[in-house]
Design an enzyme around this catalytic site. Structure first.
Site, PDB file in Angstrom:
ATOM      1  N   SER A  18      16.767 -31.040 -11.456  1.00 43.36           N
ATOM      2  CA  SER A  18      18.187 -31.636 -11.768  1.00 43.36           C
ATOM      3  C   SER A  18      18.317 -32.561 -12.569  1.00 43.36           C
ATOM      4  O   SER A  18      19.146 -32.918 -13.596  1.00 43.36           O
ATOM      5  CB  SER A  18      19.649 -31.175 -11.132  1.00 43.36           C
ATOM      6  OG  SER A  18      19.783 -32.105  -9.878  1.00 43.36           O
ATOM      7  N   HIS A  54      18.609 -24.826 -10.995  1.00 45.37           N
ATOM      8  CA  HIS A  54      19.089 -25.291 -12.440  1.00 45.37           C
ATOM      9  C   HIS A  54      18.543 -24.297 -14.068  1.00 45.37           C
ATOM     10  O   HIS A  54      17.730 -24.357 -14.666  1.00 45.37           O
ATOM     11  CB  HIS A  54      18.416 -26.208 -13.159  1.00 45.37           C
ATOM     12  CG  HIS A  54      20.025 -27.552 -12.595  1.00 45.37           C
ATOM     13  ND1 HIS A  54      21.157 -27.781 -13.659  1.00 45.37           N
ATOM     14  CD2 HIS A  54      19.580 -28.558 -11.141  1.00 45.37           C
ATOM     15  CE1 HIS A  54      21.878 -28.596 -13.042  1.00 45.37           C
ATOM     16  NE2 HIS A  54      21.292 -28.866 -11.686  1.00 45.37           N
ATOM     17  N   LYS A 106      26.575 -22.897 -13.112  1.00 45.24           N
ATOM     18  CA  LYS A 106      26.113 -23.634 -14.282  1.00 45.24           C
ATOM     19  C   LYS A 106      26.147 -21.900 -15.261  1.00 45.24           C
ATOM     20  O   LYS A 106      26.558 -22.035 -15.808  1.00 45.24           O
ATOM     21  CB  LYS A 106      24.621 -23.718 -13.579  1.00 45.24           C
ATOM     22  CG  LYS A 106      24.782 -24.251 -12.329  1.00 45.24           C
ATOM     23  CD  LYS A 106      24.012 -25.913 -12.020  1.00 45.24           C
ATOM     24  CE  LYS A 106      23.763 -26.552 -10.571  1.00 45.24           C
ATOM     25  NZ  LYS A 106      25.131 -27.492 -10.810  1.00 45.24           N
TER      26      LYS A 106
HETATM   27  C1  LIG Z   1      19.448 -27.776  -7.612  1.00 40.48           C
HETATM   28  C2  LIG Z   1      20.805 -27.982  -6.628  1.00 40.48           C
HETATM   29  N1  LIG Z   1      21.415 -26.984  -5.756  1.00 40.48           N
HETATM   30  C3  LIG Z   1      22.137 -26.526  -5.612  1.00 40.48           C
HETATM   31  C4  LIG Z   1      23.123 -27.262  -6.141  1.00 40.48           C
HETATM   32  C5  LIG Z   1      24.737 -27.253  -5.345  1.00 40.48           C
HETATM   33  O1  LIG Z   1      25.264 -25.741  -6.474  1.00 40.48           O
HETATM   34  P1  LIG Z   1      27.133 -25.396  -5.890  1.00 40.48           P
HETATM   35  O2  LIG Z   1      27.727 -26.100  -7.036  1.00 40.48           O
HETATM   36  O3  LIG Z   1      26.472 -23.654  -6.476  1.00 40.48           O
HETATM   37  O4  LIG Z   1      27.212 -25.591  -4.807  1.00 40.48           O
HETATM   38  C6  LIG Z   1      23.147 -28.282  -7.339  1.00 40.48           C
HETATM   39  C7  LIG Z   1      24.172 -28.107  -8.099  1.00 40.48           C
HETATM   40  O5  LIG Z   1      24.527 -29.258  -8.592  1.00 40.48           O
HETATM   41  C8  LIG Z   1      22.239 -28.089  -7.312  1.00 40.48           C
HETATM   42  O6  LIG Z   1      21.949 -28.832  -9.250  1.00 40.48           O
END
Ligand SMILES: Cc1ncc(COP(=O)(O)O)c(C=O)c1O
Length: 399
Positions: A187, A215, A246
């Site tokens: 990310s 992502h 997202k």
């Molecule tokens: C790679 C990744 N995994 C998990 C998450 C967590 O997502 P959530 O907002 O659904 O908890 C994010 C959020 O920033 C993320 O970028």
């Protein structure tokens, strides 16, 4: 509250401000879209949202949430196995599995919870989990928790370093299960995991491969099915976790997609599932409508890709050096955290909302502004944002 704690927190907060790393929240009064209405600033172009496909404000997605509110009420009022689970959750889970190409899926209130659930539930004392160095915080904390709960072994391999991973797997032949975990798209970098190599190494070492596609879902592959589709490997990843917060509507929620046995086992034993409410039905219905919209409109993914390529190429032409890549995450490295925050402040003054990230979210000395392009952006939006980048870049003598 103890005065000692209060004083310590206040001192640290003041230090954050002095160091230029204090995060101020920007309040919005409109849906996530190409432009948002920000309190005190009016309309600004947003280049820091994960609303990759522009579905947050899509009428079909919003309407589905409203209809679910009427049909199911506000929520489950308890955990699913105690209180009953809504039929929309079952429909959503079937759609998530279909989208990413697995036999089953199980929803959670966040991808954070999904990532936390997997290692701590599936592994035991004789097992090992190996994680890419740059994996998301939810994977890191999920593994820490798994180690505390199950006493499983843990290891970290250097970012995308196949030789390091291979060496660590070779040294772990005695383990009952070896679980390898990687982000699909990282990310903060926008880099794509080397999935074919990872899958091949896992096959040779009889390891289970888990990919967090938060992502990449809706973003990678011709039809947005994620990292596996990008590499022509749909159906070849053992466990996929992803978010509904997202590209898929942007509300909240996450899921684990895997075999029927993995999902059933998580239903039986995952603590975030057993001791926490299900996704609100409004969110489940909006997420389901987002998946159906994506399946019917693959051209959204094409548009996202074209916008990302356009923005990256124009930034390069202006003289910036964004990290190379092909995803809609386009980071411009600036060095110190304060520099990233300053650039982000100047861009906001120009009507462009881009967040600056510093340590500890990214390594020390690699602070950055991270641009995220959406299919919702028009060429005019992107050109206007690029004009602001040009002015700010000149002011800061970056270009
Ligand atoms: C790679 C990744 N995994 C998990 C998450 C967590 O997502 P959530 O907002 O659904 O908890 C994010 C959020 O920033 C993320 O970028």
């Amino acid at each position: 509250m103890s005065g000692t704690l209060e004083r310590r927190l206040e001192q640290e907060l003041e230090q954050f401000v002095r160091d230029g790393v204090y995060k101020r929240l920007n309040f919005l009064d409109s849906p996530q879209d190409a432009r948002v209405t920000m309190e005190g600033r009016g309309s600004v172009i947003i280049l820091s949202s994960n609303n990759y496909l522009g579905l947050s404000a899509q009428p079909e997605v919003v309407e589905a949430g409203k209809a679910a509110l009427d049909r199911y009420g506000a929520g489950t009022a308890s955990v699913r196995f105690i209180c009953g689970t809504f039929t929309v959750h079952r429909a959503l889970e079937a759609a998530c599995a279909r989208l990413v190409g697995t036999a089953a899926s199980l929803s959670f209130v966040s991808a954070w919870n999904a990532n936390e659930a997997v290692p701590g539930t599936l592994l035991g004392e004789q097992d090992l989990v190996i994680s890419d160095q740059l994996n998301h915080a939810s994977i890191i904390d999920g593994i820490r928790l798994a180690k505390a709960i199950t006493k499983c072994q843990t290891a970290v391999y250097k970012h995308a370093d196949l030789a390091d991973l291979e060496a660590k797997l070779a040294a772990a032949r005695d383990r009952r299960v070896r679980l390898v975990v990687t982000d699909g798209i990282f990310s903060m970098e926008g880099a794509i995991a080397p999935l074919p190599d990872l899958a091949e190494i896992c096959r040779r070492h009889d390891a289970v491969l888990m990919v967090d596609d938060s992502h990449a879902t809706g973003v990678l592959g011709a039809t947005g099915r994620g990292t596996a589709e990008h590499y022509g490997m749909v159906g070849q990843v053992d466990i996929i976790t992803s978010t509904l917060g997202k590209a898929l509507g942007g509300a909240a929620g996450g899921f684990v997609a895997a075999s029927a046995a993995v999902c059933d086992y998580l239903t039986q034993r995952a603590r975030p599932q057993l001791f926490s409410n299900a996704l609100p039905p409004t969110v489940a219905a909006s997420s389901l409508a987002s998946i159906e919209y994506l399946e019917a409109h693959p051209e959204r993914v094409t548009r996202l890709r074209e916008n990302a390529r356009y923005f990256r190429e124009r930034l390069l032409e202006l003289g910036f050096s964004p990290l190379p890549g092909e995803t809609p995450i386009i980071p411009v490295i600036l060095g110190e955290t304060a520099a990233a925050i300053r650039m982000s402040d100047l861009l906001l003054a120009e009507g462009v909302f881009v967040t600056g990230f510093g340590y500890p979210v990214v390594p020390q000395g690699q602070a950055r502004v991270r641009c995220q392009v959406s299919a919702a952006h028009s060429r005019e939006d992107l050109d206007e944002a690029l004009a602001a980048f040009r002015r700010v870049g000149k002011e800061l003598r970056l270009i």
